[in-house]
Every structure is written in structure tokens, then in C-alpha cells.
Design an enzyme around this catalytic site. Structure first.
Site, mmCIF file in Angstrom:
data_model
loop_
_atom_site.group_PDB
_atom_site.id
_atom_site.type_symbol
_atom_site.label_atom_id
_atom_site.label_comp_id
_atom_site.label_asym_id
_atom_site.label_seq_id
_atom_site.Cartn_x
_atom_site.Cartn_y
_atom_site.Cartn_z
ATOM 1 N N HIS A 147 6.136 29.905 -10.686
ATOM 2 C CA HIS A 147 4.779 29.708 -10.663
ATOM 3 C C HIS A 147 3.932 28.508 -10.635
ATOM 4 O O HIS A 147 4.581 28.013 -11.676
ATOM 5 C CB HIS A 147 3.900 30.931 -11.198
ATOM 6 C CG HIS A 147 4.359 32.204 -10.633
ATOM 7 N ND1 HIS A 147 4.743 33.401 -11.303
ATOM 8 C CD2 HIS A 147 4.612 32.713 -9.308
ATOM 9 C CE1 HIS A 147 5.273 34.334 -10.722
ATOM 10 N NE2 HIS A 147 5.072 34.104 -9.438
ATOM 11 N N TRP A 319 5.985 29.295 -16.768
ATOM 12 C CA TRP A 319 7.154 29.915 -17.589
ATOM 13 C C TRP A 319 7.724 31.207 -16.992
ATOM 14 O O TRP A 319 8.038 32.023 -17.722
ATOM 15 C CB TRP A 319 6.401 30.370 -18.928
ATOM 16 C CG TRP A 319 5.715 29.248 -19.732
ATOM 17 C CD1 TRP A 319 4.404 28.898 -19.730
ATOM 18 C CD2 TRP A 319 6.568 28.385 -20.523
ATOM 19 N NE1 TRP A 319 4.427 27.663 -20.428
ATOM 20 C CE2 TRP A 319 5.496 27.203 -21.013
ATOM 21 C CE3 TRP A 319 7.948 28.155 -20.957
ATOM 22 C CZ2 TRP A 319 6.068 26.362 -22.019
ATOM 23 C CZ3 TRP A 319 8.171 27.077 -21.771
ATOM 24 C CH2 TRP A 319 7.270 26.208 -22.226
ATOM 25 N N HIS A 320 7.791 31.030 -15.828
ATOM 26 C CA HIS A 320 8.446 32.131 -14.671
ATOM 27 C C HIS A 320 9.516 31.763 -14.036
ATOM 28 O O HIS A 320 9.735 32.002 -13.012
ATOM 29 C CB HIS A 320 7.327 32.880 -14.000
ATOM 30 C CG HIS A 320 6.111 33.307 -14.553
ATOM 31 N ND1 HIS A 320 5.061 33.540 -13.990
ATOM 32 C CD2 HIS A 320 6.046 33.916 -15.878
ATOM 33 C CE1 HIS A 320 4.231 34.093 -14.988
ATOM 34 N NE2 HIS A 320 4.548 34.234 -16.178
ATOM 35 N N ALA A 321 10.320 30.615 -14.535
ATOM 36 C CA ALA A 321 11.564 30.121 -13.628
ATOM 37 C C ALA A 321 12.409 31.195 -13.540
ATOM 38 O O ALA A 321 12.772 32.087 -14.288
ATOM 39 C CB ALA A 321 11.921 28.930 -14.367
#
Length: 386
Positions: A147, A319-321
Site C-alpha cells: 500500500h 508495511w503491508h508488502a
């Protein structure tokens, strides 16, 4: 922290004016509501506290947890069957042998890194490092998604109330404002911008934008709102590649953010949409006003040039890889694991982490990761029950 009642009354009034119901956003993607989180008595719950710690005392003979260890290679025999893992601990090399299968949960960066070091990945990439290819999978390390986040500030005339009991209430009872995340989530079905991608043609298109809104202190004890506008499904994708055959050398990460022009267009439209809240009477009554970012002084506020400048200087990852070893059918050239999360071309090797997601979710990835773990658990039991 601003009184939860006052904070939510303000946000409810804002969303009422713009025609968005304030309820549980899990039921309707056009609904705004308090962010769901994994907490108990004001403290963060993690997968370790929820899944591991409750059962560890009674399963010490079956569950062995080794810390300070780095997995360096999946061991695969000549017939393409995974049978163990090499790892390093305190400067020494060790081997762990699997009786049934190996499950990788090294994460969106660690899993493709370990797969490539083990000979599983794009052959053209492995050849560069003289690694023998065991399974030529183009999708390993590809399809990296995250994101993209931009924060706008809305100032108000509200000042911080004096409350000397917040810390005591939390320490003694795990209750009060400190124990709760006063963040509100709002998902939009579309950003109002046109884009040239096929995703817009879906029968049920994904929301392009979702928003976090929360209290922030701006200056002189004055409070405002932070409007975090998130591009839910970027069209740009990145990749992970090896830098060395040394497992202690981190892989090369190329996120490739905003390489697709649609990402600028959609994100700019989303930020503009979120900042329209300043025009509501609810915010006007408390002196609501957008605070232009000083980084982009010289650009006309409200123009696409201003927002492009804002994105270029202030956008960050969420931080949503995910998605670097994606699930898919065998006919998909970029699929890495099958619907049972088993790695194509290698027997007895499974992946269970965010890397298997085929595309990023329109929400944080924590809950989907828990679901992937539950799914893997069921599949493992089904495989070995036969």
C-alpha cells in the site's frame, strides 16, 4: 489524547454530512468505523501470544522453537524432494531434517530470498550466481506489492483537554483512551479518477482508496486530524533479486513505486477526496482547515502539481508488502505455489506467509496472514492424514 466521545462525535458528524454511514466497516466497504485491532485489556495481541504461548508448555516435546537462527538453504534431494533446512546459529552451520515436509514462513522478502538460494526461482536470475536451477519459477521474487500512503493534516481550534488520570487508568485497569486506537477507517469504492487498467472493468471493482483518520497534535497544544490516504491497489509492482549467494547478504529490493502513471492519478484523486472533509460544517465549526505541506511551498495548493510534489516527497510504503511467491494455477507462469500452498516443481515444500497472496488486500495484511496460517494448517493435516 482527545476524548474518545468528542473525537468520534466529530468524525460521525463529518461522515454524516458526506453521506457515509458510521458503523462497522467490515459489513460494507462504503462504511466508516473504528479500526479493528488485535488487543486484549489494552495490550497488543500477536500471533505468538494467541497461538504459541498458550500451547507451548504442553507441547515442549513436539514444538521446538530456535531463536537467533538464520535459515540459509532448503535441502532438496536429486528427485526434487525437500528434506530439511540448513541454518546458521552463533556463527555455526547446522542442519534440521524434516520427517514429512518443510514449511517456509520467512515473509515477503525472506521467502523468495531463501527459495532462490535453494535453486527455486527464475533460471535467468539463478544462472547469474551459478546456482543450479531445481525449479524454474519466474514468479519467485516478482509481483511485489504494498500500500502507498500519504498523510494530510487538518488543523482545528480544539485544544488538548487536561486529563491527569489517563496513564493511571491504563496501568491499573488496561482501560481508557490509551488502551484504544481512536483511528477511523473509511474505504471508497473509487477515487473519482479515470485509469486505463483492466482492474476498473471488474464486475465488483476493488476500492481504490481507503482512509485512516485520527487525532494528532499540531502545535501549541492544538489538535487536528491526520488524514492518511492509502492507495489500495497500486498498478506498479516491484521485485526482489539476489545480490549474493551469501545468505547473510540481504536481497536487492526494487519496489518500483509509481512507475505506472495511474498510481499518481488515482492517489491524487483520493487525497483530494479526503481533503474535501474540510468543507463540512462539522469541521468548519471547529475551525477546520487543511495545512499545506511546507515541502511543496511554491506549488499551488489544490493543483495536481502540488499533490504530485506531495507524493514524491512524502509518500511511504504501508508495511503491508506481499505477493512475491504468489498462489495460482499451474498455467499461470508467475504462480509459485498451488492452492494447497505447495511449491511448484518441488515435493514436500510449502509456503505460508504474505508472499503467497496473489494481490494485495484492501486492508491491512495482518488478518489475511493469520488466515493463510490457518489454511496451511488445514492443508498440512489433510495431506498427511491420508
Amino acid at each position: 489524547m482527545l476524548s474518545q466521545t468528542l473525537f468520534f462525535r466529530l468524525l460521525r458528524d463529518i461522515f454524516d454530512e458526506i453521506g457515509i454511514q458510521f458503523a462497522s466497516y467490515n459489513d460494507d466497504i462504503e462504511t466508516a468505523g473504528q479500526k479493528v485491532q488485535t488487543t486484549y485489556r489494552g495490550l497488543r495481541e500477536t500471533s505468538a501470544s494467541a497461538y504459541l504461548r498458550p500451547v507451548f508448555p504442553e507441547r515442549k516435546d513436539r514444538l521446538h522453537i530456535l531463536t537467533r537462527a538464520l535459515a540459509t538453504k532448503v535441502l532438496i534431494n536429486d528427485n526434487g524432494t525437500a528434506y530439511g533446512v540448513q541454518y546458521m546459529r552463533d556463527g555455526q552451520d547446522f542442519t534440521a531434517i524434516a520427517r514429512k515436509e518443510v514449511i517456509l514462513s520467512a515473509g515477503v522478502f525472506g521467502t523468495p530470498h531463501l527459495l532462490m538460494l535453494s535453486g527455486i526461482g527464475p533460471k535467468s536470475e539463478l544462472d547469474l550466481f551459478n546456482i543450479t536451477t531445481i525449479s524454474d519459477l519466474a514468479g519467485v521474487g516478482s509481483n511485489l506489492q504494498d500500500h502507498l500512503v500519504v498523510t494530510s493534516a487538518i488543523a482545528t481550534n480544539i485544544t488538548r483537554p487536561k486529563n491527569t488520570n489517563m496513564e493511571t487508568e491504563f496501568i491499573m485497569n488496561g482501560q481508557g483512551n490509551i488502551a484504544y486506537d481512536n483511528m477511523v477507517v473509511w474505504a471508497r469504492k473509487n477515487s473519482g479518477a479515470e485509469s486505463g487498467t483492466s482492474m476498473d472493468q471488474r464486475a465488483n471493482p476493488y476500492p481504490e482508496i481507503f482512509l485512516f483518520a485520527f487525532e494528532t497534535e499540531l502545535s501549541n497544544n492544538t489538535l487536528g486530524l491526520a488524514m492518511v490516504t492509502i492507495l489500495a491497489h497500486p498498478r506498479s509492482t516491484g521485485k526482489i533479486r539476489l545480490q549474493s549467494t551469501d545468505p547473510t547478504v540481504q536481497p536487492k529490493i526494487d519496489p518500483n513505486y509509481y512507475s505506472n502513471e495511474d498510481d499518481y492519478r488515482l492517489h491524487i484523486a483520493g487525497i483530494k477526496e479526503s481533503e474535501k472533509m474540510v468543507n463540512t460544517m462539522a469541521l468548519k465549526n471547529v475551525g477546520g482547515r487543511v495545512v499545506p505541506d511546507p515541502t511543496c511551498i511554491g506549488k499551488i495548493y489544490g493543483s495536481d502539481e502540488y499533490y504530485r510534489c506531495l507524493i514524491n516527497h512524502k509518500a511511504r510504503f504501508g508495511w503491508h508488502a506481499c505477493c512475491t511467491a504468489k498462489i495460482g494455477a499451474g498455467t499461470d507462469e508467475f504462480a509459485v505455489v498451488n492452492p494447497q500452498l505447495q511449491v511448484y516443481g518441488v515435493r514436500n515444500l510449502r509456503v505460508a506467509d504474505a508472499s503467497v497472496m496473489p494481490h494485495i488486500t484492501t486492508a491491512n495484511t495482518q488478518a489475511p496472514c493469520y488466515m493463510i496460517g490457518e489454511k496451511a494448517s488445514d492443508e498440512i493435516k489433510n495431506t498427511w492424514r491420508q
